[in-house]
Design an enzyme around this catalytic site. Structure first.
Site, short mmCIF file in Angstrom:
data_model
loop_
_atom_site.label_atom_id
_atom_site.label_comp_id
_atom_site.label_asym_id
_atom_site.label_seq_id
_atom_site.Cartn_x
_atom_site.Cartn_y
_atom_site.Cartn_z
N GLY A 74 5.87 2.74 0.38
CA GLY A 74 6.64 1.57 -0.05
C GLY A 74 5.77 0.37 -0.37
O GLY A 74 4.56 0.50 -0.57
N HIS A 122 1.88 2.45 -8.11
CA HIS A 122 2.95 3.42 -7.81
C HIS A 122 3.78 3.70 -9.07
O HIS A 122 4.21 4.83 -9.30
CB HIS A 122 3.89 2.87 -6.73
N LEU A 165 5.90 -1.30 -3.20
CA LEU A 165 5.39 -0.70 -4.43
C LEU A 165 4.75 -1.71 -5.37
O LEU A 165 5.21 -2.84 -5.49
CB LEU A 165 6.55 0.03 -5.13
N GLN A 214 -0.42 8.51 10.78
CA GLN A 214 -1.69 8.38 10.07
C GLN A 214 -2.40 7.04 10.35
O GLN A 214 -3.43 6.75 9.76
CB GLN A 214 -1.50 8.60 8.57
N ARG A 224 -2.47 -3.25 0.60
CA ARG A 224 -3.25 -4.07 1.54
C ARG A 224 -3.85 -5.30 0.86
O ARG A 224 -4.29 -6.21 1.56
CB ARG A 224 -4.31 -3.22 2.22
N GLY A 283 -2.44 9.24 -6.16
CA GLY A 283 -3.43 8.38 -6.82
C GLY A 283 -4.84 8.72 -6.36
O GLY A 283 -5.06 9.03 -5.18
N LYS A 284 -5.78 8.62 -7.30
CA LYS A 284 -7.18 8.92 -6.96
C LYS A 284 -7.86 7.76 -6.23
O LYS A 284 -9.00 7.89 -5.82
CB LYS A 284 -7.96 9.28 -8.23
N LYS A 285 -7.19 6.63 -6.07
CA LYS A 285 -7.80 5.57 -5.26
C LYS A 285 -8.06 6.10 -3.85
O LYS A 285 -9.07 5.83 -3.25
CB LYS A 285 -6.93 4.32 -5.20
O1 PAF Z 1 -0.87 7.45 0.10
C1 PAF Z 1 0.11 7.14 0.81
O2 PAF Z 1 0.86 6.21 0.51
C2 PAF Z 1 0.36 7.93 2.10
O3 PAF Z 1 -0.83 8.31 2.70
C3 PAF Z 1 1.30 9.13 1.88
C4 PAF Z 1 0.67 10.15 0.95
C5 PAF Z 1 2.63 8.65 1.33
C6 PAF Z 1 1.55 9.83 3.22
O4 PAF Z 1 2.13 8.98 4.16
#
Ligand code: PAF
Length: 279
Positions: free
Chosen positions: A27, A33, A29, A57, A183, A143-145
């Protein structure tokens, strides 16, 4: 566009949509995105986006609590982008009980980002596998970032023989070069001005490699020193091979320079691919 909060309702809705493409997000976004969605849309009859801030995570001292949750504005952007289904579960929906079965990625999970964020890729892989099971897409866009995340998930899909194509998307940048990221909103005005330096040092490394420099460790250290001189706390800058993010050998032509550094309270990551001419 349907906004769905429960796994059961999502399964019900997607029974009618065997041809779907998936964009998992946390989210808040931004245009990065939206580009993932633009890549997704022509590939399937139904585009599904998930919005879930995945506690698994985040490390104990990371920004899980302050990570911005902006479902209303996100939903408006997704509707305008032509998304069909938004899955926005709460934590109980994804983790109704303590998650004791987890995906343990390969050793790739321990280097670079993984060395600085222990358990991060286990958390990412676990939630993405769970989301894949709920959505059952034929393709998913990343995304490749988040280069290492992309590789971890690409390898997970291959190793578990999941019938899902992982499609990487180029990093979207602000006009001054800063890679778009949720961020970035943590940066003060002064830090925001300084932030494009991260991309600047990556470009310098790429240009030096392009001019024939092959002492990658020296280039990594120079780049980290430049960041440190300008008030950053670099975690790493590293030229690696694209396939597995290991140090390149003389034969490797497909490289990527990856970086992570803290500016004030904000930790930013970025990378730049480098392709060497055939030897
Ligand atoms: O890249 C992200 O936003 C997150 O790591 C993901 C892939 C949605 C998993 O929580």
């Amino acid at each position: 566009m349907d906004i769905i909060h429960s796994a059961a309702a999502l399964r019900g809705r997607l029974q009618r949509e065997p041809n779907n493409v998936f964009v998992p997000t946390m989210g808040n976004l931004h245009d990065g995105h939206i580009q993932l969605i633009n890549i997704a849309k022509p590939r399937a009859a139904c585009t599904v986006v998930s919005i879930f801030v995945n506690r698994l995570q985040f490390g104990p001292r990371e920004d899980f609590d302050r990570y911005p949750r902006t479902l209303e504005t996100d939903a408006a952007r997704l509707k305008a982008a032509g998304v069909d289904v938004v899955f926005a579960p709460d934590e109980k929906e994804i983790y109704p009980e303590r998650q004791t079965y987890v995906v343990e990625p390969s050793d790739l999970q321990y280097i670079l980002e993984g060395a600085h964020r222990p358990g991060h890729f286990r958390g990412v892989a676990t939630v993405v596998l769970k989301l894949f099971n709920l959505v059952a897409p034929h393709s998913a866009i990343f995304g490749k970032k988040d280069y290492q995340q992309y590789l971890v998930l690409r390898d997970m899909v291959r190793q578990f023989a999941l019938p899902i194509e992982i499609i990487p998307a180029e990093t979207v940048r602000a006009p001054d070069g800063l890679a778009l990221s949720t961020r970035n909103t943590y940066l003060s005005a002064g830090e925001r001005k300084e932030a494009p330096r991260l991309y600047g040092v990556l470009k310098k490394v790429r240009d030096e490699v392009g001019s024939g420099a092959r002492d990658y460790q020296r280039l990594d250290q120079q780049a980290m020193a430049e960041l440190a001189r300008n008030g950053w706390q670099p975690d790493y800058v590293a030229v690696r091979r694209r396939a597995d993010l290991r140090p390149p050998t003389e034969r490797d032509r497909e490289l990527v320079v990856v970086a992570a550094a803290r500016l004030g309270r904000t930790r930013l990551i970025d990378n730049l691919e480098i392709t060497l001419p055939a030897a």
